[in-house]
Motif scaffolding. Structure first.
Motif, PDB file in Angstrom:
ATOM      1  N   ALA A  79     -49.633  17.315  23.137  1.00 41.44           N
ATOM      2  CA  ALA A  79     -48.761  17.851  24.198  1.00 41.44           C
ATOM      3  C   ALA A  79     -48.768  16.970  25.444  1.00 41.44           C
ATOM      4  N   VAL A  80     -48.985  15.673  25.261  1.00 47.16           N
ATOM      5  CA  VAL A  80     -49.191  14.813  26.443  1.00 47.16           C
ATOM      6  C   VAL A  80     -47.943  14.730  27.326  1.00 47.16           C
ATOM      7  N   ASN A  81     -46.765  15.016  26.767  1.00 47.17           N
ATOM      8  CA  ASN A  81     -45.539  14.985  27.570  1.00 47.17           C
ATOM      9  C   ASN A  81     -45.432  16.196  28.494  1.00 47.17           C
ATOM     10  N   PHE A  82     -46.224  17.225  28.217  1.00 46.12           N
ATOM     11  CA  PHE A  82     -46.034  18.502  28.916  1.00 46.12           C
ATOM     12  C   PHE A  82     -47.191  18.888  29.817  1.00 46.12           C
ATOM     13  N   SER A 134     -52.125   4.083  19.676  1.00 42.88           N
ATOM     14  CA  SER A 134     -50.692   4.244  19.373  1.00 42.88           C
ATOM     15  C   SER A 134     -50.283   5.690  19.599  1.00 42.88           C
ATOM     16  N   PRO A 135     -49.035   5.906  20.044  1.00 42.33           N
ATOM     17  CA  PRO A 135     -48.524   7.279  20.006  1.00 42.33           C
ATOM     18  C   PRO A 135     -48.196   7.654  18.567  1.00 42.33           C
ATOM     19  N   ILE A 136     -48.074   8.952  18.320  1.00 41.29           N
ATOM     20  CA  ILE A 136     -47.574   9.422  17.029  1.00 41.29           C
ATOM     21  C   ILE A 136     -46.055   9.499  17.129  1.00 41.29           C
ATOM     22  N   TRP A 137     -45.411   8.754  16.249  1.00 40.72           N
ATOM     23  CA  TRP A 137     -43.939   8.770  16.143  1.00 40.72           C
ATOM     24  C   TRP A 137     -43.603   9.171  14.716  1.00 40.72           C
ATOM     25  N   TRP A 138     -42.810  10.170  14.578  1.00 35.95           N
ATOM     26  CA  TRP A 138     -42.441  10.663  13.242  1.00 35.95           C
ATOM     27  C   TRP A 138     -43.680  10.839  12.368  1.00 35.95           C
ATOM     28  N   SER A 139     -44.645  11.508  12.984  1.00 31.37           N
ATOM     29  CA  SER A 139     -45.853  11.947  12.264  1.00 31.37           C
ATOM     30  C   SER A 139     -46.744  10.829  11.741  1.00 31.37           C
ATOM     31  N   SER A 140     -46.684   9.688  12.390  1.00 34.07           N
ATOM     32  CA  SER A 140     -47.648   8.633  12.081  1.00 34.07           C
ATOM     33  C   SER A 140     -47.687   7.645  13.248  1.00 34.07           C
ATOM     34  N   THR A 195     -54.794   8.368  19.479  1.00 34.08           N
ATOM     35  CA  THR A 195     -53.367   8.658  19.317  1.00 34.08           C
ATOM     36  C   THR A 195     -52.946   9.778  20.261  1.00 34.08           C
ATOM     37  N   THR A 196     -51.636   9.840  20.516  1.00 38.84           N
ATOM     38  CA  THR A 196     -51.099  10.900  21.375  1.00 38.84           C
ATOM     39  C   THR A 196     -49.909  11.552  20.675  1.00 38.84           C
ATOM     40  N   CYS A 197     -49.775  12.845  20.901  1.00 34.93           N
ATOM     41  CA  CYS A 197     -48.675  13.614  20.305  1.00 34.93           C
ATOM     42  C   CYS A 197     -47.875  14.322  21.393  1.00 34.93           C
ATOM     43  N   GLY A 198     -46.596  14.529  21.120  1.00 38.07           N
ATOM     44  CA  GLY A 198     -45.790  15.384  21.977  1.00 38.07           C
ATOM     45  C   GLY A 198     -45.937  16.842  21.575  1.00 38.07           C
ATOM     46  N   VAL A 199     -46.189  17.078  20.302  1.00 40.99           N
ATOM     47  CA  VAL A 199     -46.248  18.445  19.763  1.00 40.99           C
ATOM     48  C   VAL A 199     -47.358  19.247  20.438  1.00 40.99           C
ATOM     49  N   THR A 200     -47.049  20.515  20.712  1.00 41.49           N
ATOM     50  CA  THR A 200     -48.013  21.416  21.362  1.00 41.49           C
ATOM     51  C   THR A 200     -48.703  22.297  20.309  1.00 41.49           C
ATOM     52  N   SER A 246     -46.304   3.866  30.054  1.00 41.79           N
ATOM     53  CA  SER A 246     -46.576   5.034  29.205  1.00 41.79           C
ATOM     54  C   SER A 246     -48.009   5.551  29.401  1.00 41.79           C
ATOM     55  N   PHE A 247     -48.268   6.740  28.858  1.00 43.22           N
ATOM     56  CA  PHE A 247     -49.635   7.263  28.864  1.00 43.22           C
ATOM     57  C   PHE A 247     -50.525   6.383  27.983  1.00 43.22           C
ATOM     58  N   ASN A 248     -49.960   5.879  26.902  1.00 43.31           N
ATOM     59  CA  ASN A 248     -50.758   4.987  26.045  1.00 43.31           C
ATOM     60  C   ASN A 248     -51.205   3.735  26.802  1.00 43.31           C
ATOM     61  N   ALA A 249     -50.364   3.272  27.737  1.00 43.97           N
ATOM     62  CA  ALA A 249     -50.773   2.120  28.558  1.00 43.97           C
ATOM     63  C   ALA A 249     -51.969   2.507  29.430  1.00 43.97           C
TER      64      ALA A 249
HETATM   65  C1  FMN Z   1     -39.430   8.025  18.142  1.00 42.31           C
HETATM   66  C2  FMN Z   1     -40.374   9.131  18.515  1.00 42.31           C
HETATM   67  C3  FMN Z   1     -40.898   9.953  17.534  1.00 42.31           C
HETATM   68  C4  FMN Z   1     -41.821  10.954  17.869  1.00 42.31           C
HETATM   69  N1  FMN Z   1     -42.367  11.717  16.860  1.00 42.31           N
HETATM   70  C5  FMN Z   1     -43.354  12.618  17.157  1.00 42.31           C
HETATM   71  C6  FMN Z   1     -44.022  13.333  16.112  1.00 42.31           C
HETATM   72  O1  FMN Z   1     -43.734  13.187  14.932  1.00 42.31           O
HETATM   73  N2  FMN Z   1     -45.030  14.202  16.458  1.00 42.31           N
HETATM   74  C7  FMN Z   1     -45.397  14.388  17.771  1.00 42.31           C
HETATM   75  O2  FMN Z   1     -46.334  15.157  18.023  1.00 42.31           O
HETATM   76  N3  FMN Z   1     -44.762  13.711  18.784  1.00 42.31           N
HETATM   77  C8  FMN Z   1     -43.772  12.828  18.496  1.00 42.31           C
HETATM   78  N4  FMN Z   1     -43.172  12.107  19.510  1.00 42.31           N
HETATM   79  C9  FMN Z   1     -43.651  12.296  20.886  1.00 42.31           C
HETATM   80  C10 FMN Z   1     -44.658  11.191  21.248  1.00 42.31           C
HETATM   81  O3  FMN Z   1     -45.805  11.269  20.443  1.00 42.31           O
HETATM   82  C11 FMN Z   1     -45.038  11.292  22.708  1.00 42.31           C
HETATM   83  O4  FMN Z   1     -43.858  11.096  23.454  1.00 42.31           O
HETATM   84  C12 FMN Z   1     -46.086  10.291  23.120  1.00 42.31           C
HETATM   85  O5  FMN Z   1     -47.297  10.546  22.449  1.00 42.31           O
HETATM   86  C13 FMN Z   1     -46.312  10.322  24.617  1.00 42.31           C
HETATM   87  O6  FMN Z   1     -47.143   9.261  25.009  1.00 42.31           O
HETATM   88  P1  FMN Z   1     -46.536   8.029  25.858  1.00 42.31           P
HETATM   89  O7  FMN Z   1     -46.230   8.524  27.235  1.00 42.31           O
HETATM   90  O8  FMN Z   1     -47.643   7.003  25.880  1.00 42.31           O
HETATM   91  O9  FMN Z   1     -45.300   7.540  25.137  1.00 42.31           O
HETATM   92  C14 FMN Z   1     -42.224  11.140  19.217  1.00 42.31           C
HETATM   93  C15 FMN Z   1     -41.661  10.313  20.222  1.00 42.31           C
HETATM   94  C16 FMN Z   1     -40.761   9.321  19.879  1.00 42.31           C
HETATM   95  C17 FMN Z   1     -40.193   8.433  20.959  1.00 42.31           C
END
Ligand code: FMN
Length: 193
Positions: free
Chosen positions: A169-172, A82-88, A128-133, A14-17
């Motif tokens: 937006a780390v996924n994008f 930690s990544p952000i999952w479900w807003s925490s 922390t990292t987020c998927g949200v843009t 992962s990116f967190n790694a």
């Molecule tokens: C179970 C789950 C819940 C997630 N919830 C959110 C969220 O609430 N807000 C957000 O911005 N991204 C959310 N994401 C996207 C992750 O934050 C994102 O995939 C991650 O930060 C990417 O880093 P990584 O490559 O290290 O996993 C979620 C991803 C997963 C798998």
């Protein structure tokens, strides 16, 4: 200075790694001793049960929690990744915080009835990292709220001095953009730690 890294991502690709690796490299460059708690790799038990809550209230700290608390006590600097999952944080990280930041260790109740942090004097870097843009600023408030909870209501609550960096937006984003994020982490450790 002694640092403790608490890391909560299940995937070593992962990116967190990559963030974890970057942090370790930069701590070595700065000559800072560190320990890593890789919570998923260690299969840390994140479940705070009713039985355990009663034991902790009675002042009996389970051995696995006491071991984590000792590591925190010995550290001047904590780095939570930690990544952000479900807003925490991930559930794993939350389980760690719920069990390890126990009453009497991380916070206490003053005579007047209000709570106070017991971990003053420690610095905390939260990464922390987020998927949200946020292309048009539409999620600025969301990111502010996330950061307020992490800075004030989790680590500030227990008395720590907090720096929080959230990468969005780390996924994008492109590989170059991710490399810039890692560079920002390097410079934060170089200049602010
Ligand atoms: C179970 C789950 C819940 C997630 N919830 C959110 C969220 O609430 N807000 C957000 O911005 N991204 C959310 N994401 C996207 C992750 O934050 C994102 O995939 C991650 O930060 C990417 O880093 P990584 O490559 O290290 O996993 C979620 C991803 C997963 C798998």
């Amino acid at each position: 200075m002694q640092a403790l890294i608490v890391y909560a991502h299940p995937n070593p690709r992962s990116f967190n790694a990559a963030i974890l690796k970057t942090v370790q490299e930069e701590l070595v460059n700065k000559g800072i001793n560190y320990r890593v708690r890789d919570l998923y790799a260690r299969r840390f038990n994140p479940l705070l049960t009713a039985e355990e809550m009663e034991k902790i209230d009675a002042g009996h700290i389970p051995p696995d929690i006491a071991a984590e608390q000792r590591l925190i006590t010995e550290a001047d600097l904590l780095i939570f990744i930690s990544p952000i999952w479900w807003s925490s944080f991930t559930t794993m990280m939350h389980g760690y915080i719920s069990r390890v930041f126990s009453k009497g260790f991380a916070y206490g109740t003053a005579e007047a009835g209000y709570t106070m942090g017991c971990l003053g004097g420690k610095r905390l870097l939260a990464l922390t990292t987020c998927g949200v843009t946020n292309e048009n600023g539409e999620n600025t408030e969301y990111f502010t709220e996330l950061s307020d909870i992490i800075r004030h209501h989790i680590f500030g609550f227990v008395g720590m001095e907090v720096i929080h960096k959230n990468f969005i937006a780390v996924n994008f984003v492109s590989r170059d953009e991710r490399e810039k994020m890692l560079e920002e982490i390097r410079s934060t450790i170089r200049q602010e730690i």
